[in-house]
Design an enzyme around this catalytic site. Structure first.
Site, PDB file in Angstrom:
ATOM      1  N   CYS A  96     -14.681   0.169  37.271  1.00  0.00           N
ATOM      2  CA  CYS A  96     -13.855  -1.045  37.287  1.00  0.00           C
ATOM      3  C   CYS A  96     -12.377  -0.681  37.456  1.00  0.00           C
ATOM      4  CB  CYS A  96     -14.118  -1.894  36.042  1.00  0.00           C
ATOM      5  SG  CYS A  96     -13.534  -3.604  36.208  1.00  0.00           S
ATOM      6  N   GLU A 123     -21.981   1.029  31.788  1.00  0.00           N
ATOM      7  CA  GLU A 123     -21.837   1.596  30.433  1.00  0.00           C
ATOM      8  C   GLU A 123     -22.069   0.586  29.326  1.00  0.00           C
ATOM      9  OE1 GLU A 123     -17.641  -0.098  30.965  1.00  0.00           O
ATOM     10  OE2 GLU A 123     -19.399   0.430  32.173  1.00  0.00           O
ATOM     11  N   HIS A 131     -20.101  -2.424  35.591  1.00  0.00           N
ATOM     12  CA  HIS A 131     -20.058  -1.785  34.272  1.00  0.00           C
ATOM     13  C   HIS A 131     -21.450  -1.353  33.799  1.00  0.00           C
ATOM     14  CE1 HIS A 131     -15.852  -2.519  33.081  1.00  0.00           C
ATOM     15  NE2 HIS A 131     -15.945  -3.657  33.768  1.00  0.00           N
TER      16      HIS A 131
END
Length: 259
Positions: A115, A205, A203
């Protein structure tokens, strides 16, 4: 963009020196992880890297952590998301990150930008980072599809997948970079340059707990143009997160070993 409180000026310095002992020859080299808020964590990316034997050297330059001058002892560097813009030159910590990215790219050091991290990489490479003219955002799960190059590298499937997003800016594909995945609202979703530098807009994660925390801290963003509501976040996670987790496993099997 990560929905923590937006920093309006230079952050106070908390530490001038951040010592870190590099691993021995019998262990994989550590990974430098750059985060942007004191309470941020590397989530599933960090857990998977640790499971592969890498120690994580966590730095938060916007809150006073120095960045290393020498990256040669690290297996790679991961730059995570944050609430600021890649264009926020008034933030000394962000300027330090841009300098590190420039040095890393020049030396073909393995980079993984997520990002904001990808947006900073694109900016260093000459790409523009900006909001859409209609100010549409991606907050929630959205489909992306692999390009022929992304499929050739084995990183993205032809059928595509839905990925978790939280951003209000996107990036132009820098000259010389290879596009790996496309989206609809923000066309440039993943790119690579050099031997082992990768940037992604989404994202992978994010854990369930992180998603809930982001929605609580930035509930106002759920009503922005193009954003999904909280119910859609939760329902779509049940449908799509397992595939996103498998994608991350495949990616980390590929990175940073490609350097």
């Amino acid at each position: 963009m990560v929905p923590d409180p937006l920093i309006q000026g230079p952050a106070p310095r908390t530490k001038a020196v951040h010592p870190f002992r590099l691993s021995s020859d019998t262990m994989p080299n550590p990974i430098l992880t750059i985060l942007h808020q004191p309470n941020s964590n590397p989530g599933r990316v960090g857990a998977m890297l640790r499971a592969r034997g890498h120690a994580l050297d966590r730095r938060c330059p916007l809150h006073g952590d120095a960045l290393p001058d020498d990256l040669s002892g690290y297996a790679g560097t991961v730059i995570f998301g944050g609430p600021m813009s890649a264009n926020d030159d008034h933030l000394p910590g962000l300027r330090a990150e841009l300098t590190l990215i420039e040095r890393a790219l020049a030396k073909d050091h393995p980079l993984f930008g997520i990002c904001l991290g990808a947006q900073m990489m694109a900016r260093v490479l000459g790409g523009r980072v900006a909001r859409r003219p209609d100010e549409a955002v991606e907050v929630g799960y959205y489909p992306i599809h692999g390009t022929p190059e992304g499929r050739r590298l084995g990183l993205f499937d032809e059928g595509g997948m839905c990925v978790y997003q939280w951003h209000q800016e996107g990036f132009d594909l820098p000259a010389g970079a290879r596009l790996l995945a496309r989206g609809q609202t923000y066309p440039n979703q993943a790119f690579t340059t050099g031997r082992a530098a990768y940037g992604i807009q989404f994202h992978p994660e994010v854990t369930h707990e992180m998603m809930e925390r982001w929605m609580a801290k930035a509930a106002h963003m759920l009503s922005w143009p193009g954003a999904r509501d909280a119910a859609a976040h939760r329902a779509d996670r049940l449908r799509h997160d397992a595939k996103l987790g498998r994608w991350l496993t495949r990616f980390l099997d590929h990175w940073p070993a490609t350097a």
